[in-house]
Design a protein around this motif. Structure first.
Motif, PDB file in Angstrom:
ATOM      1  N   ARG A 464     -24.333  16.185   0.260  1.00 49.76           N
ATOM      2  CA  ARG A 464     -24.951  15.030   0.504  1.00 49.76           C
ATOM      3  C   ARG A 464     -25.511  14.200  -0.770  1.00 49.76           C
ATOM      4  NH1 ARG A 464     -22.917  16.119   4.586  1.00 49.76           N
ATOM      5  NH2 ARG A 464     -23.598  15.722   6.695  1.00 49.76           N
ATOM      6  N   ILE A 465     -25.592  13.163  -0.974  1.00 49.09           N
ATOM      7  CA  ILE A 465     -26.188  12.459  -2.012  1.00 49.09           C
ATOM      8  C   ILE A 465     -27.124  11.312  -1.565  1.00 49.09           C
ATOM      9  CG2 ILE A 465     -24.074  10.968  -2.123  1.00 49.09           C
ATOM     10  CD1 ILE A 465     -24.734  10.710  -5.415  1.00 49.09           C
ATOM     11  N   SER A 466     -28.308  11.079  -2.333  1.00 47.10           N
ATOM     12  CA  SER A 466     -29.215   9.982  -2.056  1.00 47.10           C
ATOM     13  C   SER A 466     -30.063   9.736  -3.298  1.00 47.10           C
ATOM     14  CB  SER A 466     -30.140  10.269  -0.986  1.00 47.10           C
ATOM     15  OG  SER A 466     -31.222   9.696  -0.539  1.00 47.10           O
ATOM     16  N   CYS A 467     -30.597   8.524  -3.258  1.00 43.67           N
ATOM     17  CA  CYS A 467     -31.478   8.132  -4.037  1.00 43.67           C
ATOM     18  C   CYS A 467     -33.076   8.049  -3.617  1.00 43.67           C
ATOM     19  CB  CYS A 467     -31.265   6.795  -4.854  1.00 43.67           C
ATOM     20  SG  CYS A 467     -31.118   5.559  -3.635  1.00 43.67           S
ATOM     21  N   ASP A 554     -31.597  13.206 -17.990  1.00 39.21           N
ATOM     22  CA  ASP A 554     -30.928  13.580 -19.549  1.00 39.21           C
ATOM     23  C   ASP A 554     -29.517  13.379 -19.390  1.00 39.21           C
ATOM     24  OD1 ASP A 554     -30.736  15.633 -17.493  1.00 39.21           O
ATOM     25  OD2 ASP A 554     -30.584  17.013 -18.790  1.00 39.21           O
ATOM     26  N   TYR A 555     -28.910  13.186 -18.305  1.00 34.47           N
ATOM     27  CA  TYR A 555     -27.379  13.317 -18.194  1.00 34.47           C
ATOM     28  C   TYR A 555     -26.918  12.188 -17.055  1.00 34.47           C
ATOM     29  CZ  TYR A 555     -22.912  15.756 -19.451  1.00 34.47           C
ATOM     30  OH  TYR A 555     -21.854  16.041 -19.881  1.00 34.47           O
ATOM     31  N   PHE A 556     -25.862  11.338 -17.643  1.00 40.17           N
ATOM     32  CA  PHE A 556     -25.589  10.147 -16.617  1.00 40.17           C
ATOM     33  C   PHE A 556     -24.256   9.613 -16.953  1.00 40.17           C
ATOM     34  CE2 PHE A 556     -28.908   8.624 -19.351  1.00 40.17           C
ATOM     35  CZ  PHE A 556     -28.169   7.333 -19.930  1.00 40.17           C
ATOM     36  N   ILE A 557     -23.735   8.814 -16.190  1.00 42.01           N
ATOM     37  CA  ILE A 557     -22.523   8.269 -16.516  1.00 42.01           C
ATOM     38  C   ILE A 557     -22.662   6.698 -17.053  1.00 42.01           C
ATOM     39  CG2 ILE A 557     -20.460   7.628 -15.469  1.00 42.01           C
ATOM     40  CD1 ILE A 557     -20.352   9.840 -13.685  1.00 42.01           C
ATOM     41  N   HIS A 558     -22.230   6.629 -18.071  1.00 41.20           N
ATOM     42  CA  HIS A 558     -22.301   4.880 -18.561  1.00 41.20           C
ATOM     43  C   HIS A 558     -21.014   4.581 -19.095  1.00 41.20           C
ATOM     44  CE1 HIS A 558     -23.716   1.409 -20.476  1.00 41.20           C
ATOM     45  NE2 HIS A 558     -23.338   1.881 -21.305  1.00 41.20           N
ATOM     46  N   ASN A 559     -20.373   3.615 -18.717  1.00 43.38           N
ATOM     47  CA  ASN A 559     -19.108   3.064 -19.078  1.00 43.38           C
ATOM     48  C   ASN A 559     -17.892   4.287 -19.005  1.00 43.38           C
ATOM     49  OD1 ASN A 559     -19.947   0.451 -19.970  1.00 43.38           O
ATOM     50  ND2 ASN A 559     -20.236   1.080 -21.980  1.00 43.38           N
ATOM     51  N   ARG A 560     -17.985   4.738 -17.694  1.00 46.64           N
ATOM     52  CA  ARG A 560     -17.011   5.852 -17.330  1.00 46.64           C
ATOM     53  C   ARG A 560     -17.184   6.946 -18.284  1.00 46.64           C
ATOM     54  NH1 ARG A 560     -11.763   2.490 -15.642  1.00 46.64           N
ATOM     55  NH2 ARG A 560     -12.230   1.419 -17.694  1.00 46.64           N
ATOM     56  N   ASN A 561     -18.085   7.434 -19.034  1.00 46.64           N
ATOM     57  CA  ASN A 561     -18.301   8.467 -19.610  1.00 46.64           C
ATOM     58  C   ASN A 561     -19.752   9.312 -19.492  1.00 46.64           C
ATOM     59  OD1 ASN A 561     -15.812   8.980 -21.662  1.00 46.64           O
ATOM     60  ND2 ASN A 561     -16.359   6.961 -21.977  1.00 46.64           N
ATOM     61  N   TRP A 562     -19.727  10.628 -19.473  1.00 43.26           N
ATOM     62  CA  TRP A 562     -21.239  11.010 -19.353  1.00 43.26           C
ATOM     63  C   TRP A 562     -21.849  11.063 -20.606  1.00 43.26           C
ATOM     64  CZ3 TRP A 562     -23.192  12.911 -15.056  1.00 43.26           C
ATOM     65  CH2 TRP A 562     -22.512  13.385 -14.239  1.00 43.26           C
ATOM     66  N   MET A 563     -22.953  10.645 -20.471  1.00 38.14           N
ATOM     67  CA  MET A 563     -23.740  10.150 -21.643  1.00 38.14           C
ATOM     68  C   MET A 563     -25.168  10.986 -21.695  1.00 38.14           C
ATOM     69  SD  MET A 563     -22.186   7.906 -23.326  1.00 38.14           S
ATOM     70  CE  MET A 563     -23.377   7.165 -24.262  1.00 38.14           C
ATOM     71  N   ILE A 564     -25.782  11.532 -22.814  1.00 37.33           N
ATOM     72  CA  ILE A 564     -26.883  12.125 -23.002  1.00 37.33           C
ATOM     73  C   ILE A 564     -27.947  10.966 -23.035  1.00 37.33           C
ATOM     74  CG2 ILE A 564     -28.293  13.874 -24.278  1.00 37.33           C
ATOM     75  CD1 ILE A 564     -25.471  15.304 -24.678  1.00 37.33           C
ATOM     76  N   GLU A 613     -32.607   3.834 -10.069  1.00 39.94           N
ATOM     77  CA  GLU A 613     -32.869   3.077 -11.114  1.00 39.94           C
ATOM     78  C   GLU A 613     -31.383   2.752 -11.570  1.00 39.94           C
ATOM     79  OE1 GLU A 613     -34.947   5.002 -14.483  1.00 39.94           O
ATOM     80  OE2 GLU A 613     -36.923   5.299 -13.316  1.00 39.94           O
ATOM     81  N   PRO A 614     -31.355   1.366 -12.144  1.00 38.81           N
ATOM     82  CA  PRO A 614     -30.269   0.816 -12.494  1.00 38.81           C
ATOM     83  C   PRO A 614     -29.230   1.434 -13.295  1.00 38.81           C
ATOM     84  CG  PRO A 614     -31.896  -0.909 -12.422  1.00 38.81           C
ATOM     85  CD  PRO A 614     -32.584   0.419 -12.265  1.00 38.81           C
ATOM     86  N   ARG A 615     -29.848   2.313 -14.258  1.00 35.56           N
ATOM     87  CA  ARG A 615     -29.057   3.176 -15.279  1.00 35.56           C
ATOM     88  C   ARG A 615     -28.326   4.113 -14.618  1.00 35.56           C
ATOM     89  NH1 ARG A 615     -32.207   7.081 -19.012  1.00 35.56           N
ATOM     90  NH2 ARG A 615     -34.083   7.712 -17.609  1.00 35.56           N
ATOM     91  N   PHE A 616     -28.637   4.509 -13.538  1.00 38.91           N
ATOM     92  CA  PHE A 616     -28.250   5.646 -12.630  1.00 38.91           C
ATOM     93  C   PHE A 616     -26.978   5.218 -11.536  1.00 38.91           C
ATOM     94  CE2 PHE A 616     -32.309   7.799 -13.529  1.00 38.91           C
ATOM     95  CZ  PHE A 616     -32.011   8.397 -14.832  1.00 38.91           C
ATOM     96  N   ASN A 617     -26.825   3.826 -11.461  1.00 38.38           N
ATOM     97  CA  ASN A 617     -26.064   3.241 -10.452  1.00 38.38           C
ATOM     98  C   ASN A 617     -24.633   3.845 -10.758  1.00 38.38           C
ATOM     99  OD1 ASN A 617     -28.078   2.085  -9.476  1.00 38.38           O
ATOM    100  ND2 ASN A 617     -27.649  -0.011 -10.280  1.00 38.38           N
ATOM    101  N   GLU A 618     -24.090   3.864 -12.051  1.00 44.29           N
ATOM    102  CA  GLU A 618     -22.627   4.205 -12.153  1.00 44.29           C
ATOM    103  C   GLU A 618     -22.525   5.814 -11.763  1.00 44.29           C
ATOM    104  OE1 GLU A 618     -19.128   4.138 -15.436  1.00 44.29           O
ATOM    105  OE2 GLU A 618     -21.000   3.254 -15.901  1.00 44.29           O
ATOM    106  N   THR A 619     -23.605   6.475 -12.089  1.00 42.57           N
ATOM    107  CA  THR A 619     -23.204   8.062 -11.786  1.00 42.57           C
ATOM    108  C   THR A 619     -23.359   8.156 -10.156  1.00 42.57           C
ATOM    109  OG1 THR A 619     -24.905   8.683 -13.630  1.00 42.57           O
ATOM    110  CG2 THR A 619     -24.590  10.269 -11.832  1.00 42.57           C
ATOM    111  N   TYR A 620     -24.124   7.338  -9.424  1.00 41.10           N
ATOM    112  CA  TYR A 620     -24.369   7.288  -7.845  1.00 41.10           C
ATOM    113  C   TYR A 620     -23.038   6.909  -7.575  1.00 41.10           C
ATOM    114  CZ  TYR A 620     -26.183   6.954  -3.336  1.00 41.10           C
ATOM    115  OH  TYR A 620     -26.502   7.105  -2.045  1.00 41.10           O
ATOM    116  N   ASP A 621     -22.359   5.801  -7.896  1.00 40.87           N
ATOM    117  CA  ASP A 621     -21.115   5.324  -7.594  1.00 40.87           C
ATOM    118  C   ASP A 621     -20.053   6.306  -7.610  1.00 40.87           C
ATOM    119  OD1 ASP A 621     -22.267   3.158  -6.455  1.00 40.87           O
ATOM    120  OD2 ASP A 621     -21.846   1.885  -8.187  1.00 40.87           O
ATOM    121  N   PHE A 622     -19.994   7.007  -8.859  1.00 36.81           N
ATOM    122  CA  PHE A 622     -19.001   7.858  -9.238  1.00 36.81           C
ATOM    123  C   PHE A 622     -18.908   9.212  -7.976  1.00 36.81           C
ATOM    124  CE2 PHE A 622     -17.598  11.914 -11.258  1.00 36.81           C
ATOM    125  CZ  PHE A 622     -16.258  11.435 -11.684  1.00 36.81           C
ATOM    126  N   PHE A 623     -20.133   9.638  -7.991  1.00 32.56           N
ATOM    127  CA  PHE A 623     -20.196  10.858  -6.853  1.00 32.56           C
ATOM    128  C   PHE A 623     -19.642  10.283  -5.391  1.00 32.56           C
ATOM    129  CE2 PHE A 623     -22.935  13.005  -9.762  1.00 32.56           C
ATOM    130  CZ  PHE A 623     -22.344  14.303  -9.828  1.00 32.56           C
TER     131      PHE A 623
END
Length: 631
Positions: A464-467, A554-564, A613-623
Motif C-alpha cells: 500500500r502507499i499513502s501520503c 533524502d531520495y525522491f524522483i524528479h524529471n524521471r530520475n532518482w535524486m538526492i 509535499e509537491p516535490r514528492f508528487n512524482e515519486t508518489y505517481d511513479f509507485f
C-alpha cells in the motif's frame, strides 16, 4: 487434544445436521479457543450453509461423498482460518465466503494468503503433491467479476462452472483426517528461527527449507569443513551469496549449530565454530534472543560475536582462537584499509591473518563468508568483493570455493565454482522474491516494476502507499486481527533529517538514531510503539512482518530520475572532504543501497509513506503507476 477445525463431514451429513446445529457446534469450537462469537459471525455461517445447500442439494447424488471442512484453524497462526475447505483427491479447494455483492482488495488478499500459506507450509499437501486453489465467494453478488490477482470470484450463478469438481474423485475419511492433523509450520523470522534452532535443534519443517537450496548449501559447507579437517588439512575459504532474503544468515546459524553440536557430541572443543558479523544490530538482536538459552555447556549467545570485539582480541595479538571455523556474515560490508585505521589492513586481510594463525596451530582452518549483493551502506565498504580477492592474492595457499556468479571478481586466484553456494529463492517474504521489483524501481523501469509487482501480489504480497501517515499506521495495526504476533514499525533512511521526519509524522518526540546495543530491544519489544524508527544500519539482515517505509526527503524522483536531496548530498560530501580530502563519489551508490535494504525487510507486506509535499508528487505517481494500491 483440541481439534483444529470447527466441523468436518460429507455434504450429506452437513445437510442432515442443519444450519442451527452447525452454528452451535462452530460456536462451541471457537469459544474453546477463547474467540468471541457474535451475531454477525453466526449470521455468516447460516448464510454460508444456505448458499452451499442451494448449490449442492439439487445435485446431491453427484456430491454426497464430498468431504467439507468448516473453520480449519491454521496451526501456530493465532486463529487464522479459511471458511470452507473442499477435500478432493488431487487438490484442496478454499472457499472464503463474504456476505457482499462487491469485491474488496482486502478479501482478495485474505484468500490469497490462505492459499499460499497452505501451499508452502502444510506438510501433507507437499508430501502428496496436492494442489491448493482459493476462491472468493460473494453470496449477494449477481453479476460476474473478472479474475482479480489470480483469484476467481464466485456467486450462485457461476459456482459449479468455475469450481469444476463434477466427476472428480473425493478424499476418503482417512485422507481428510490425515490432512487436518498434518504438521504445519509457518516460516519464522531469522531471530525466532535462531531461538528455535538452539532450543529444539532444528529449523522449521518446511519442504522449501528441508529439500531446497538452504539444505543443499548447509550440507555442502559441512562436508567441506569436515573434509578439510580429516583429509585436506589445509586452509579453505567458502563464499555464499544469494538473492535478498534468501536465508544466508539462516544458513550460517544452522551450519554453526550443527557443526558445534557434532563436535561436542564427539567430545571435542565445545566452541569449534563462531559466527561473526560487522552488522552490530543483527548481532545484538541474535544475542538478545539467545540470552538465556543453554547450548553445549555454554549460553547460546557466546557463539555469536561482533567483528569489532573479534578484531580487538585477535588482530595484532598473540592470542590463538579456540575455534577453527569462522562464519563471517555480511562479508560484502568488509572494511577497507582506510576505514580500519590503526590496524593498517583491510578486514579480509585481517581475517585471513587470523585464519593463518589458526592453521599454524591446529593444522587446518575454514572461513565461510556470506555475501549480500547491493547492500553496502557504509563509507569504506564500497570495494566489497575485490577486497577479498586482493587479500587472497596476498595469502596464497587458501582453497577458494565460490558461487558461479562471482567468477569474474576472483580472477587471478585459484578457485572452484559450486552451484550449491548460490541461494536463488527468497524466503523472507514467504518465498516471494521482491528483488526484481526493487531493482526495477531503482532503475526507473516502470514496466518491469509493474510486471514484477503483479507476480508478487498474486503470491500474496501486500503493498500500500499513502501520503497520510496516520492512515499508514492504522492499516498496519489493523493487520493484527489476522496476525496478532506480527512485528511492525517504521523504517527510514539514516540520511533523512530527523527534524523533517518529525514534521512528516507529526511526532515531535520521534527519533531515528539507535545504538547497536538497543537494536534487540527495539526489534523484540519496542518497534510497535512508533516512537523510534530503524535505519538501514539497524534493520539490515533483519525483518518485520509489516514495515512502514518512510521516504523521508533524502531520495525522491524528479524529471524521471532518482535524486538526492541537495543539502543531504552536500552535508555528507563535506564530511568526506574533511576526512579524506577527496570527493564523495560513491554517495549515490550508497543511497540507492539504503533503499534496497529498506524495501527488502518485509515478510508479509509493506506500506510506503510518501509525505504530502509537491516535490514528492512524482515519486508518489511513479509507485502508483507501477501498481501500488492507494490506502
Amino acid at each position: 487434544m483440541k481439534r483444529n477445525y470447527g466441523w468436518k463431514g460429507t455434504l450429506v451429513e452437513l445437510f442432515q445436521l442443519g444450519s442451527t446445529r452447525l452454528t452451535t457446534q462452530l460456536t462451541q469450537f471457537l469459544e474453546e479457543y477463547d474467540f468471541p462469537v457474535g451475531d454477525l459471525q453466526k449470521a455468516s455461517w447460516t448464510d454460508t450453509f444456505d448458499f452451499l445447500q442451494s448449490i449442492f442439494q439439487p445435485q446431491i447424488a453427484h456430491y454426497q461423498e464430498l468431504y467439507i471442512v468448516f473453520e480449519y484453524m491454521l496451526p501456530l497462526e493465532k486463529g487464522r482460518r479459511p471458511d470452507i475447505l473442499l477435500m478432493l483427491k488431487d487438490r484442496v479447494i478454499i472457499l472464503e465466503f463474504k456476505q457482499k455483492g462487491r469485491v474488496s482488495l482486502e478479501d482478495i488478499e485474505q484468500t490469497i494468503g490462505y492459499q499460499e500459506d497452505l501451499k508452502k507450509f502444510h506438510h501433507v499437501t507437499y508430501e502428496k503433491g496436492l494442489k491448493i486453489k482459493g476462491y472468493l465467494v460473494l453470496t449477494e453478488a449477481v453479476q460476474s467479476f473478472e479474475v482479480v490477482r489470480g483469484i476467481e470470484i464466485l456467486n450462485r450463478n457461476n459456482f459449479l462452472e468455475k469450481v469444476r469438481i463434477s466427476g472428480s474423485v473425493f478424499q476418503r475419511e482417512n485422507d481428510v483426517n490425515e490432512w487436518v492433523s498434518s504438521p504445519y509450520q509457518p516460516l519464522p523470522t531469522v531471530t525466532k528461527a535462531t531461538l528455535d534452532l538452539f532450543q529444539d535443534g532444528h529449523l522449521p519443517h518446511i519442504k522449501n527449507i528441508e529439500e531446497g537450496a538452504i539444505s543443499e548449501t548447509v550440507k555442502f559447507i559441512k562436508k567441506r569443513i569436515r573434509a578439510n579437517e580429516t583429509v585436506g588439512k589445509g586452509k579453505e575459504i567458502i563464499f555464499v551469496s544469494g538473492v535478498p532474503g534468501a536465508g544466508k544468515t539462516l544458513v550460517a546459524i544452522k551450519t554453526l549449530y550443527d557443526y558445534n553440536a557434532y563436535q561436542y557430541k564427539e567430545g571435542n572443543q565445545p566452541l569449534s565454530a563462531i559466527y561473526l558479523s560487522g552488522n552490530g544490530p543483527l548481532v545484538n538482536v541474535l544475542q538478545e534472543q539467545l540470552q538465556d538459552v543453554a547450548f553445549n555447556e555454554s549460553v547460546g549467545k557466546t557463539y555469536i560475536k561482533g567483528v569489532f570485539e573479534f578484531k580487538r582480541e585477535y588482530l595484532h595479538t598473540r592470542i590463538i582462537p579456540p575455534f577453527h571455523c569462522i562464519f563471517f556474515d555480511e562479508a560484502q560490508r568488509a572494511w577497507d584499509e582506510e576505514k580500519m585505521g590503526r590496524y593498517q589492513m583491510s578486514e579480509p586481510e585481517g581475517l585471513l591473518q587470523v585464519g593463518e594463525k589458526i592453521f599454524n596451530h591446529k593444522g587446518y582452518a575454514t572461513i565461510v563468508c556470506f555475501i549480500g549483493d547491493g547492500q553496502t551502506i557504509h563509507v569504506g565498504e564500497e570495494k566489497g568483493i575485490p577486497l577479498w580477492q586482493q587479500a587472497l592474492m596476498n595469502h596464497p595457499g587458501w582453497r577458494v570455493y565460490i558461487p558461479p556468479n562471482y567468477a569474474e571478481q576472483f580472477q587471478g586466484t585459484y578457485y572452484r565454482e559450486c552451484e550449491q553456494l548460490f541461494l536463488d529463492t527468497s524466503i523472507r517474504s514467504n518465498f516471494i522474491d521482491t528483488s526484481g521489483w526493487i531493482e526495477a524501481l531503482l532503475k526507473m523501469d516502470m514496466e518491469t516494476a509493474r510486471n514484477e509487482l503483479v507476480q508478487m501480489q498474486e503470491k500474496g504480497f501486500i503493498l500500500r502507499i499513502s501520503c497520510d501517515y496516520e492512515a499508514c499506521k492504522r492499516f498496519i495495526e489493523n493487520k493484527r486481527i489476522d496476525f496478532p504476533d506480527m512485528m511492525y514499525g517504521m523504517l527510514v533512511s539514516s540520511k533523512s533529517y530527523e527534524n523533517q521526519v518529525r514534521r512528516y509524522t507529526n511526532n515531535p518526540y520521534y527519533k531515528s538514531f539507535m545504538k547497536d546495543t538497543d537494536a534487540g530491544k527495539w526489534f523484540l519489544h519496542e518497534c510497535k510503539t512508533w516512537r523510534q524508527g530503524a535505519t538501514e544500519f539497524v534493520c539490515q539482515g533483519l525483518e518485520l512482518d509489516f514495515p512502514l517505509v518512510c521516504f523521508g526527503g533524502d531520495y525522491f524522483i524528479h524529471n524521471r530520475n532518482w535524486m538526492i536531496e541537495s543539502s543531504v548530498y552536500q552535508r555528507f560530501q563535506l564530511r568526506e572532504n574533511e576526512r579524506n580530502d577527496k570527493k564523495f563519489s560513491n554517495f549515490p551508490v550508497i543511497i540507492a543501497n539504503i533503499y534496497r535494504v529498506l524495501l527488502s525487510r518485509s515478510r508479509r507486506g509493506m506500506v510506503l509513506y510518501i509525505p504530502n509535499e509537491p516535490r514528492f508528487n512524482e515519486t508518489y505517481d511513479f509507485f502508483i503507476n507501477t501498481g501500488a494500491d492507494e490506502l
